[in-house]
Design an enzyme around this catalytic site. Structure first.
Site, PDB file in Angstrom:
ATOM      1  N   GLY A 103       8.593  -3.893   0.299  1.00 49.42           N
ATOM      2  CA  GLY A 103       7.708  -4.072  -0.844  1.00 49.42           C
ATOM      3  C   GLY A 103       8.555  -4.431  -2.049  1.00 49.42           C
ATOM      4  N   CYS A 130       1.144   1.489   5.187  1.00 52.04           N
ATOM      5  CA  CYS A 130       0.872   0.189   4.568  1.00 52.04           C
ATOM      6  C   CYS A 130      -0.606  -0.184   4.660  1.00 52.04           C
ATOM      7  CB  CYS A 130       1.756  -0.894   5.186  1.00 52.04           C
ATOM      8  SG  CYS A 130       3.519  -0.566   4.971  1.00 52.04           S
ATOM      9  N   GLY A 160      12.464  -3.058  -2.527  1.00 53.09           N
ATOM     10  CA  GLY A 160      13.179  -3.695  -1.424  1.00 53.09           C
ATOM     11  C   GLY A 160      12.658  -3.308  -0.058  1.00 53.09           C
ATOM     12  N   GLN A 188       0.830  -1.197   0.000  1.00 54.09           N
ATOM     13  CA  GLN A 188       0.000   0.000   0.000  1.00 54.09           C
ATOM     14  C   GLN A 188       0.877   1.264   0.000  1.00 54.09           C
ATOM     15  OE1 GLN A 188      -3.381   0.628   0.078  1.00 54.09           O
ATOM     16  NE2 GLN A 188      -4.063  -1.489  -0.151  1.00 54.09           N
ATOM     17  N   THR A 205       3.541   4.050   1.699  1.00 56.85           N
ATOM     18  CA  THR A 205       4.615   4.192   2.675  1.00 56.85           C
ATOM     19  C   THR A 205       5.258   5.550   2.496  1.00 56.85           C
ATOM     20  OG1 THR A 205       6.459   3.014   3.723  1.00 56.85           O
ATOM     21  CG2 THR A 205       6.531   3.242   1.319  1.00 56.85           C
ATOM     22  N   TYR A 206       6.171   5.865   3.402  1.00 58.72           N
ATOM     23  CA  TYR A 206       6.874   7.144   3.377  1.00 58.72           C
ATOM     24  C   TYR A 206       8.378   6.892   3.357  1.00 58.72           C
ATOM     25  CZ  TYR A 206       9.008  11.447   5.136  1.00 58.72           C
ATOM     26  OH  TYR A 206       9.811  12.549   5.289  1.00 58.72           O
ATOM     27  N   SER A 264       9.871  -1.437   6.710  1.00 58.10           N
ATOM     28  CA  SER A 264       8.838  -1.769   5.727  1.00 58.10           C
ATOM     29  C   SER A 264       9.487  -2.468   4.542  1.00 58.10           C
ATOM     30  CB  SER A 264       8.139  -0.487   5.240  1.00 58.10           C
ATOM     31  OG  SER A 264       7.685   0.293   6.326  1.00 58.10           O
TER      32      SER A 264
END
Length: 223
Positions: free
Chosen positions: A138, A167, A149, A72, A74-75, A136
Site C-alpha cells: 500500500g 485487504c 510500502g 483497506q 492489513t496486519y 501486501s
C-alpha cells in the site's frame, strides 16, 4: 543509478514511524536521496484511506490505526518484514501503476530465487502463492514522492489475520515464507529482497544508520 540509503531497524512502533515518513516526505527536495526503511512492527491493524471499519472483525487487544496509505485493512506484527519506500518517482521515471508493478515484480523475483512460484493479481494488489497472500502493499504518493510500502510474511503467527478481512477480501488465505519451506534468517532475507528491489527500481543501495527519531527502545526479540 540513483543512490538510496537503506536503514535497518529491529522493531519500530507504527505511529512514530508513520509520522517520520510524512515528515521525511514533506522536508525532501529534488536533491534528497531516496530511502528504504526495513523493519518490523509490534502487532497492529492499519486501515488505509478507503478502509472500511467493518473489515476489522475482532481487533481484540491489537490496536487499530487509521492511516493514509492506499488500500483497506492489513496486519503487521513480529515475523513480518516491512519495507517502507521513500522514493522520488518522477526521478525514477515511474507512475503509480509502474511503482506498484515494480514492487510486485521484485517480490515475485525474490520468491523465484527461493524456488517459489508466485503471482500478482489485477483485482487485489499484493503477491500470492497458490492463491494465498504472502505479501501486501500500500502506497501514498505526495509531492511526487512515495511513502508506505510493502510487507512480506516471514514466519509470523497468522492467527491475527483471521480477525480481519485482509485487504477487504473475505476469507483471504494467508501464507508465510516459513510455510512455503523457506527458512532464511531475517537479515539474509531482508538483504536479498532489498537487493532485488533496488535493482528493479534502478537504485544503488547504501546501508545507513538509523535516523535521529529512532531511539531503539521498542525493539522485540527477532529470529
Amino acid at each position: 543509478m540513483n543512490e538510496a540509503l537503506i536503514r535497518y531497524f529491529p522493531c519500530v512502533d507504527y505511529a512514530p514511524c508513520w509520522q517520520a515518513m510524512r515528515d521525511f516526505t514533506d522536508a525532501r527536495t529534488p536533491d534528497s536521496r531516496d530511502e528504504l526503511w526495513v523493519l518490523e512492527h509490534p502487532p497492529v491493524f492499519t486501515l488505509g484511506q478507503a478502509g472500511k471499519p467493518e473489515h476489522v472483525l475482532n481487533a481484540g487487544d491489537i490496536p487499530v490505526v487509521k492511516t493514509d496509505r492506499g488500500g483497506q485493512v492489513t496486519y503487521h506484527g513480529p515475523g513480518q518484514t516491512v519495507i517502507y519506500l521513500m522514493l522520488d518517482i518522477k526521478r525514477l521515471g515511474l507512475g503509480s501503476r509502474g511503482m506498484v508493478s515494480a514492487i510486485e515484480d521484485s517480490i515475485i523475483a525474490f520468491l523465484a530465487d527461493q524456488g517459489i512460484e508466485a503471482a500478482s493479481r489485477d483485482d487485489a494488489p499484493g503477491v500470492y502463492v497458490e492463491g494465498a497472500k504472502i505479501a501486501s502493499l500500500g502506497l501514498r504518493i505526495r509531492r511526487g514522492a512515495t511513502y508506505h510500502g510493502l510487507a512480506i510474511n516471514r514466519d509470523m503467527d497468522l492467527a491475527p489475520w483471521q480477525r480481519i478481512n485482509p485487504c477487504g477480501h473475505v476469507g483471504q488465505p494467508m501464507t508465510t515464507l516459513e510455510a512455503q519451506g523457506i527458512h532464511l534468517p531475517r537479515e539474509d532475507m531482508e538483504q536479498q529482497l532489498v537487493t532485488v528491489l533496488a535493482k528493479r527500481l534502478g537504485l544503488t543501495p547504501r546501508t545507513a544508520p538509523a535516523p535521529d527519531w529512532y531511539n531503539g527502545d521498542n525493539s522485540i526479540p527477532t529470529d
